[in-house]
Design a protein around this motif. Structure first.
Motif, PDB file in Angstrom:
ATOM      1  N   TRP A  91       9.327 -29.912  22.593  1.00  0.00           N
ATOM      2  CA  TRP A  91       9.807 -29.476  21.269  1.00  0.00           C
ATOM      3  C   TRP A  91      10.769 -28.303  21.396  1.00  0.00           C
ATOM      4  CZ3 TRP A  91      11.281 -29.917  16.640  1.00  0.00           C
ATOM      5  CH2 TRP A  91      11.252 -28.875  15.724  1.00  0.00           C
ATOM      6  N   ILE A  92      10.312 -27.173  21.915  1.00  0.00           N
ATOM      7  CA  ILE A  92      11.141 -25.947  21.872  1.00  0.00           C
ATOM      8  C   ILE A  92      12.377 -26.073  22.769  1.00  0.00           C
ATOM      9  CG2 ILE A  92      11.179 -23.467  22.358  1.00  0.00           C
ATOM     10  CD1 ILE A  92       8.223 -23.390  21.493  1.00  0.00           C
TER      11      ILE A  92
ATOM     12  N   LEU B 198      -7.847 -30.536  19.166  1.00  0.00           N
ATOM     13  CA  LEU B 198      -8.524 -29.531  20.008  1.00  0.00           C
ATOM     14  C   LEU B 198      -9.184 -28.461  19.136  1.00  0.00           C
ATOM     15  CD1 LEU B 198      -5.916 -29.012  22.885  1.00  0.00           C
ATOM     16  CD2 LEU B 198      -8.307 -29.716  23.175  1.00  0.00           C
ATOM     17  N   LEU B 199      -8.443 -28.049  18.105  1.00  0.00           N
ATOM     18  CA  LEU B 199      -8.972 -27.010  17.202  1.00  0.00           C
ATOM     19  C   LEU B 199     -10.208 -27.527  16.467  1.00  0.00           C
ATOM     20  CD1 LEU B 199      -8.124 -24.144  16.514  1.00  0.00           C
ATOM     21  CD2 LEU B 199      -6.860 -25.046  14.550  1.00  0.00           C
TER      22      LEU B 199
ATOM     23  N   LEU C 142      -5.118 -30.654  26.983  1.00  0.00           N
ATOM     24  CA  LEU C 142      -4.512 -29.332  26.721  1.00  0.00           C
ATOM     25  C   LEU C 142      -3.181 -29.169  27.462  1.00  0.00           C
ATOM     26  CD1 LEU C 142      -4.595 -26.526  25.454  1.00  0.00           C
ATOM     27  CD2 LEU C 142      -6.018 -25.766  27.384  1.00  0.00           C
TER      28      LEU C 142
ATOM     29  N   HIS D  31      -0.627 -30.923  25.492  1.00  0.00           N
ATOM     30  CA  HIS D  31      -0.319 -30.160  24.270  1.00  0.00           C
ATOM     31  C   HIS D  31       0.722 -29.085  24.578  1.00  0.00           C
ATOM     32  CE1 HIS D  31      -0.980 -27.585  20.773  1.00  0.00           C
ATOM     33  NE2 HIS D  31      -1.287 -26.600  21.581  1.00  0.00           N
ATOM     34  N   ILE D  32       0.496 -28.333  25.643  1.00  0.00           N
ATOM     35  CA  ILE D  32       1.417 -27.249  26.021  1.00  0.00           C
ATOM     36  C   ILE D  32       2.783 -27.814  26.431  1.00  0.00           C
ATOM     37  CG2 ILE D  32       1.778 -25.385  27.688  1.00  0.00           C
ATOM     38  CD1 ILE D  32      -1.342 -25.176  27.846  1.00  0.00           C
TER      39      ILE D  32
ATOM     40  N   GLY E 207      -3.115 -30.513  19.346  1.00  0.00           N
ATOM     41  CA  GLY E 207      -3.594 -29.163  19.059  1.00  0.00           C
ATOM     42  C   GLY E 207      -4.614 -29.149  17.932  1.00  0.00           C
ATOM     43  N   ALA E 208      -4.328 -29.928  16.885  1.00  0.00           N
ATOM     44  CA  ALA E 208      -5.246 -29.983  15.737  1.00  0.00           C
ATOM     45  C   ALA E 208      -6.584 -30.600  16.141  1.00  0.00           C
ATOM     46  CB  ALA E 208      -4.595 -30.788  14.613  1.00  0.00           C
TER      47      ALA E 208
ATOM     48  N   TRP F  42     -10.167 -31.890  26.150  1.00  0.00           N
ATOM     49  CA  TRP F  42      -9.633 -30.748  26.896  1.00  0.00           C
ATOM     50  C   TRP F  42      -8.671 -31.182  27.996  1.00  0.00           C
ATOM     51  CZ3 TRP F  42      -9.340 -26.370  24.782  1.00  0.00           C
ATOM     52  CH2 TRP F  42     -10.317 -25.936  23.875  1.00  0.00           C
TER      53      TRP F  42
ATOM     54  N   LYS G 165     -13.109 -27.551  18.757  1.00  0.00           N
ATOM     55  CA  LYS G 165     -13.676 -26.211  18.978  1.00  0.00           C
ATOM     56  C   LYS G 165     -14.622 -25.856  17.831  1.00  0.00           C
ATOM     57  CE  LYS G 165     -11.527 -22.791  20.751  1.00  0.00           C
ATOM     58  NZ  LYS G 165     -10.645 -21.712  21.213  1.00  0.00           N
TER      59      LYS G 165
ATOM     60  N   LEU H  55       4.835 -29.235  23.445  1.00  0.00           N
ATOM     61  CA  LEU H  55       5.359 -28.239  22.496  1.00  0.00           C
ATOM     62  C   LEU H  55       6.337 -27.264  23.136  1.00  0.00           C
ATOM     63  CD1 LEU H  55       2.158 -27.770  20.372  1.00  0.00           C
ATOM     64  CD2 LEU H  55       4.316 -28.765  19.637  1.00  0.00           C
ATOM     65  N   LEU H  56       6.107 -26.887  24.414  1.00  0.00           N
ATOM     66  CA  LEU H  56       7.058 -25.938  25.027  1.00  0.00           C
ATOM     67  C   LEU H  56       8.317 -26.643  25.521  1.00  0.00           C
ATOM     68  CD1 LEU H  56       4.743 -23.481  27.032  1.00  0.00           C
ATOM     69  CD2 LEU H  56       5.985 -23.067  24.904  1.00  0.00           C
TER      70      LEU H  56
ATOM     71  N   ILE I  97       1.362 -31.190  18.128  1.00  0.00           N
ATOM     72  CA  ILE I  97       0.545 -30.549  17.084  1.00  0.00           C
ATOM     73  C   ILE I  97      -0.699 -31.387  16.779  1.00  0.00           C
ATOM     74  CG2 ILE I  97       0.524 -30.027  14.611  1.00  0.00           C
ATOM     75  CD1 ILE I  97       3.008 -28.522  14.918  1.00  0.00           C
TER      76      ILE I  97
HETATM   77  C1  HEM Z   1       5.070 -24.736  19.087  1.00  0.00           C
HETATM   78  C2  HEM Z   1       3.792 -24.611  18.829  1.00  0.00           C
HETATM   79  C3  HEM Z   1       2.689 -24.399  19.880  1.00  0.00           C
HETATM   80  C4  HEM Z   1       2.761 -24.026  21.182  1.00  0.00           C
HETATM   81  C5  HEM Z   1       4.013 -23.692  21.995  1.00  0.00           C
HETATM   82  C6  HEM Z   1       1.390 -24.009  21.704  1.00  0.00           C
HETATM   83  C7  HEM Z   1       1.059 -23.654  23.008  1.00  0.00           C
HETATM   84  C8  HEM Z   1      -0.241 -23.481  23.445  1.00  0.00           C
HETATM   85  C9  HEM Z   1      -0.610 -22.879  24.716  1.00  0.00           C
HETATM   86  C10 HEM Z   1       0.374 -22.336  25.747  1.00  0.00           C
HETATM   87  C11 HEM Z   1      -1.966 -22.920  24.806  1.00  0.00           C
HETATM   88  C12 HEM Z   1      -2.835 -22.413  25.975  1.00  0.00           C
HETATM   89  C13 HEM Z   1      -3.280 -21.006  25.611  1.00  0.00           C
HETATM   90  C14 HEM Z   1      -4.177 -20.436  26.686  1.00  0.00           C
HETATM   91  O1  HEM Z   1      -4.501 -21.108  27.652  1.00  0.00           O
HETATM   92  O2  HEM Z   1      -4.559 -19.295  26.537  1.00  0.00           O
HETATM   93  C15 HEM Z   1      -2.450 -23.538  23.604  1.00  0.00           C
HETATM   94  C16 HEM Z   1      -3.772 -23.741  23.359  1.00  0.00           C
HETATM   95  C17 HEM Z   1      -4.213 -24.308  22.197  1.00  0.00           C
HETATM   96  N1  HEM Z   1      -3.459 -24.698  21.111  1.00  0.00           N
HETATM   97 FE1  HEM Z   1      -1.489 -24.599  20.934  1.00  0.00          FE
HETATM   98  N2  HEM Z   1       0.518 -24.384  20.730  1.00  0.00           N
HETATM   99  C18 HEM Z   1       1.271 -24.620  19.603  1.00  0.00           C
HETATM  100  C19 HEM Z   1       0.816 -25.020  18.373  1.00  0.00           C
HETATM  101  C20 HEM Z   1      -0.515 -25.327  18.131  1.00  0.00           C
HETATM  102  C21 HEM Z   1      -1.011 -25.824  16.862  1.00  0.00           C
HETATM  103  C22 HEM Z   1      -0.128 -26.069  15.633  1.00  0.00           C
HETATM  104  C23 HEM Z   1      -2.358 -26.003  17.014  1.00  0.00           C
HETATM  105  C24 HEM Z   1      -3.380 -26.502  16.028  1.00  0.00           C
HETATM  106  C25 HEM Z   1      -3.115 -27.213  14.966  1.00  0.00           C
HETATM  107  C26 HEM Z   1      -2.698 -25.618  18.381  1.00  0.00           C
HETATM  108  C27 HEM Z   1      -3.984 -25.659  18.906  1.00  0.00           C
HETATM  109  C28 HEM Z   1      -4.320 -25.187  20.157  1.00  0.00           C
HETATM  110  C29 HEM Z   1      -5.705 -25.112  20.659  1.00  0.00           C
HETATM  111  C30 HEM Z   1      -6.963 -25.519  19.906  1.00  0.00           C
HETATM  112  C31 HEM Z   1      -5.637 -24.568  21.933  1.00  0.00           C
HETATM  113  C32 HEM Z   1      -6.801 -24.301  22.916  1.00  0.00           C
HETATM  114  C33 HEM Z   1      -7.212 -22.852  22.742  1.00  0.00           C
HETATM  115  C34 HEM Z   1      -8.360 -22.544  23.699  1.00  0.00           C
HETATM  116  O3  HEM Z   1      -8.144 -22.611  24.911  1.00  0.00           O
HETATM  117  O4  HEM Z   1      -9.451 -22.264  23.243  1.00  0.00           O
HETATM  118  N3  HEM Z   1      -1.569 -25.215  19.036  1.00  0.00           N
HETATM  119  N4  HEM Z   1      -1.386 -23.876  22.798  1.00  0.00           N
END
Ligand code: HEM
Length: 136
Positions: free
Chosen positions: A53-54, A26-27, A42, A45-46, A23-24, A39, A30, A49-50, A20
């Motif tokens: 975590w899960i 990355l967000l 990324l 990150h995936i 992810g934060a 990047w 953006k 979390l997948l 997370i």
């Molecule tokens: C269990 C929780 C989460 C899972 C399983 C997860 C999974 C993913 C996956 C699979 C992608 C790629 C999506 C794609 O390529 O279309 C992604 C992208 C991303 N995730 Fe997560 N995510 C989770 C939680 C979060 C959280 C909590 C945040 C922010 C605080 C976050 C921020 C992002 C960002 C910024 C991207 C990039 C989006 C982009 O390509 O523009 N994610 N995440």
């Protein structure tokens, strides 16, 4: 809760926190670009979390909660579950090395095979515990 589940669930929580956080960041990037190299994280990150975590949380709770009253020892083939824990975490880091750290496609493949091995070992542990209330 058995010791092994404590380890597995604590590891899953660490992956949740790390995943997370990435992810934060990355967000935020953006919204206001501040670190383009983010990047590269990324895939991590995936993966965190997948798989970290899960999937790992699921295995940790399953090891704890699947029926165990009829068997002696209460959780037979615990060794298989321990091997699954090690293989899963080895696999996660090999996948991250193969993607985020660009260690190469073979490292990524080795990571996926280790994760598959983790699932197979855990299934070998859990199979005998998937029983009805009557124990069959
Ligand atoms: C269990 C929780 C989460 C899972 C399983 C997860 C999974 C993913 C996956 C699979 C992608 C790629 C999506 C794609 O390529 O279309 C992604 C992208 C991303 N995730 Fe997560 N995510 C989770 C939680 C979060 C959280 C909590 C945040 C922010 C605080 C976050 C921020 C992002 C960002 C910024 C991207 C990039 C989006 C982009 O390509 O523009 N994610 N995440």
């Amino acid at each position: 809760m058995p010791r092994l589940s404590q380890w597995i669930i604590r590891a899953a929580l660490i992956y949740l926190l790390t995943g997370i956080t990435i992810g934060a960041l990355l967000l935020a990037h953006k919204g206001v670009p501040f670190l383009p190299m983010l990047w590269a994280w990324l895939p991590a990150h995936i993966e965190f979390l997948l798989m970290g975590w899960i999937l790992q949380l699921t295995l940790g709770v399953a090891f704890w909660i699947l029926p165990r009253y009829w068997q002696q020892p209460r959780r037979p083939n615990e060794r298989y579950a321990q091997i699954a824990f090690i293989l899963l975490n080895l696999g996660i880091w090999l996948v991250v090395a193969g993607t985020t750290f660009r260690a190469g496609a073979w490292v990524l493949v080795a990571g996926r095979l280790a994760e598959l091995g983790a699932v197979l070992f855990f299934a070998a542990h859990a199979w005998g515990r998937v029983v009805s209330r009557e124990g069959a």
